[in-house]
Write an enzyme that holds these catalytic residues in place. Structure first.
Site, PDB file in Angstrom:
ATOM      1  NE  ARG A  44      -3.214   0.342   3.287  1.00  0.00           N
ATOM      2  CZ  ARG A  44      -2.539   0.462   4.264  1.00  0.00           C
ATOM      3  NH1 ARG A  44      -1.748  -0.269   4.929  1.00  0.00           N
ATOM      4  NH2 ARG A  44      -2.707   1.639   4.938  1.00  0.00           N
ATOM      5  CE  LYS A  45       6.065   0.330   3.348  1.00  0.00           C
ATOM      6  NZ  LYS A  45       7.354  -0.154   3.493  1.00  0.00           N
ATOM      7  CB  THR A  46       0.234   3.570  -3.675  1.00  0.00           C
ATOM      8  OG1 THR A  46      -0.740   3.617  -2.919  1.00  0.00           O
ATOM      9  CG2 THR A  46       0.416   2.053  -3.922  1.00  0.00           C
TER      10      THR A  46
END
Length: 284
Positions: A135-137
């Protein structure tokens, strides 16, 4: 991308990006092009890579002018070379000029992620380990970035917090321990959800295994420790390796036997792929 998905989830994000770039008017374009004139420009690749986002590139222009024409010569997933002409855009010159930067921003970012993901996935060839994103977007870019990971040969982890149970260190602290966290998740979460938990050492791993976790994430463990955990997990839980995984160190994971390896670098550290819209000129 699926056209239904585009209309439901993508168009609004593209419009927000266009509104960010054109808050009132494109004063430069309106200065040099006062009335309609049809033109065309070439989309040119300036370095080797994997292309992703061609439909998004086209959709940006269509939202400005439905009659715009984008003749695409490549599809997402194609290996492209420096100097390749990827597409030709034809239509109102004002639309081409005003939409150029937003369309290129999406295409460059998505193609960069696909290219980087492809290079990492190749290092896992020959193993059963699947490469996952995280989820490191970039905020408001997740749907584009996770799609680009798939184009590059990777797989998607959960899309958002509603998509699955992933118990991390702070959740464990809040719950009072590994076993308590897994039991509470099992009691609360819908039965269709798998329960994954992050552990940092073998003691935590054993506790998660005994508590019945479906997937156990091995966070920042040594290769030797991970090998021991994978052996213990066989037939009881799936395993995932995580923690500062990059293209430079992922090969050492290949022979451990983990089911998954997740890497935030796929989305937060991939450089863009350089593409440009060039040679704009009027046509009849």
């Amino acid at each position: 991308m699926n056209p239904i998905t585009t209309r439901l989830n993508v168009d609004n994000l593209l419009l927000q990006a266009l509104r960010e770039d054109i808050s009132d008017e494109d004063v430069t374009t309106n200065s040099v092009m006062r009335t309609y004139k049809k033109g065309e420009a070439q989309l040119i690749c300036k370095e080797d890579g994997i292309i992703a986002g061609m439909d998004i590139f086209q959709r940006v222009f269509e939202l400005l002018e439905p009659e715009i024409q984008v003749e695409k010569y490549v599809s997402d997933g194609a290996e492209v070379k420096k100097g390749d002409i990827l597409a030709v855009v034809r239509g109102d010159i004002r639309v081409i000029l005003s939409g150029e930067r937003t369309a290129l921003n999406y295409l460059q970012r998505m193609s960069g992620i696909a290219t980087y993901t492809h290079s990492v996935a190749k290092l896992l060839e020959g193993s059963h380990t699947k490469l996952l994103d995280t989820r490191k977007t970039t905020p408001n870019m997740r749907i584009f970035e996770k799609y680009a990971v798939r184009v590059g040969g990777g797989h998607n982890h959960r899309y958002n917090l509603s998509d699955g149970v992933l118990i991390k260190d702070n959740h464990i602290g809040a719950a009072g321990g590994v076993r308590q966290a897994v039991e509470m998740a099992r009691e609360y979460a819908p039965f269709v959800r798998k329960i994954e938990i992050e552990v940092e050492n073998l003691d935590m791993f054993k506790e998660a295994l005994e508590a019945g976790a479906d997937i156990i994430m091995l966070d920042n463990m040594s290769v030797e420790t991970m090998k021991e955990a994978v052996t213990m997990a066989k037939g009881r839980a799936e395993t995932e390796c995580s923690g500062n995984i990059t293209r430079e160190n992922i090969e050492q994971i290949k022979d451990i036997g983990v089911d998954y390896v997740s890497s935030g670098a796929l989305t937060h550290s991939a450089p863009i792929l350089d593409v440009s819209l060039k040679n704009l000129h009027p046509i009849e």
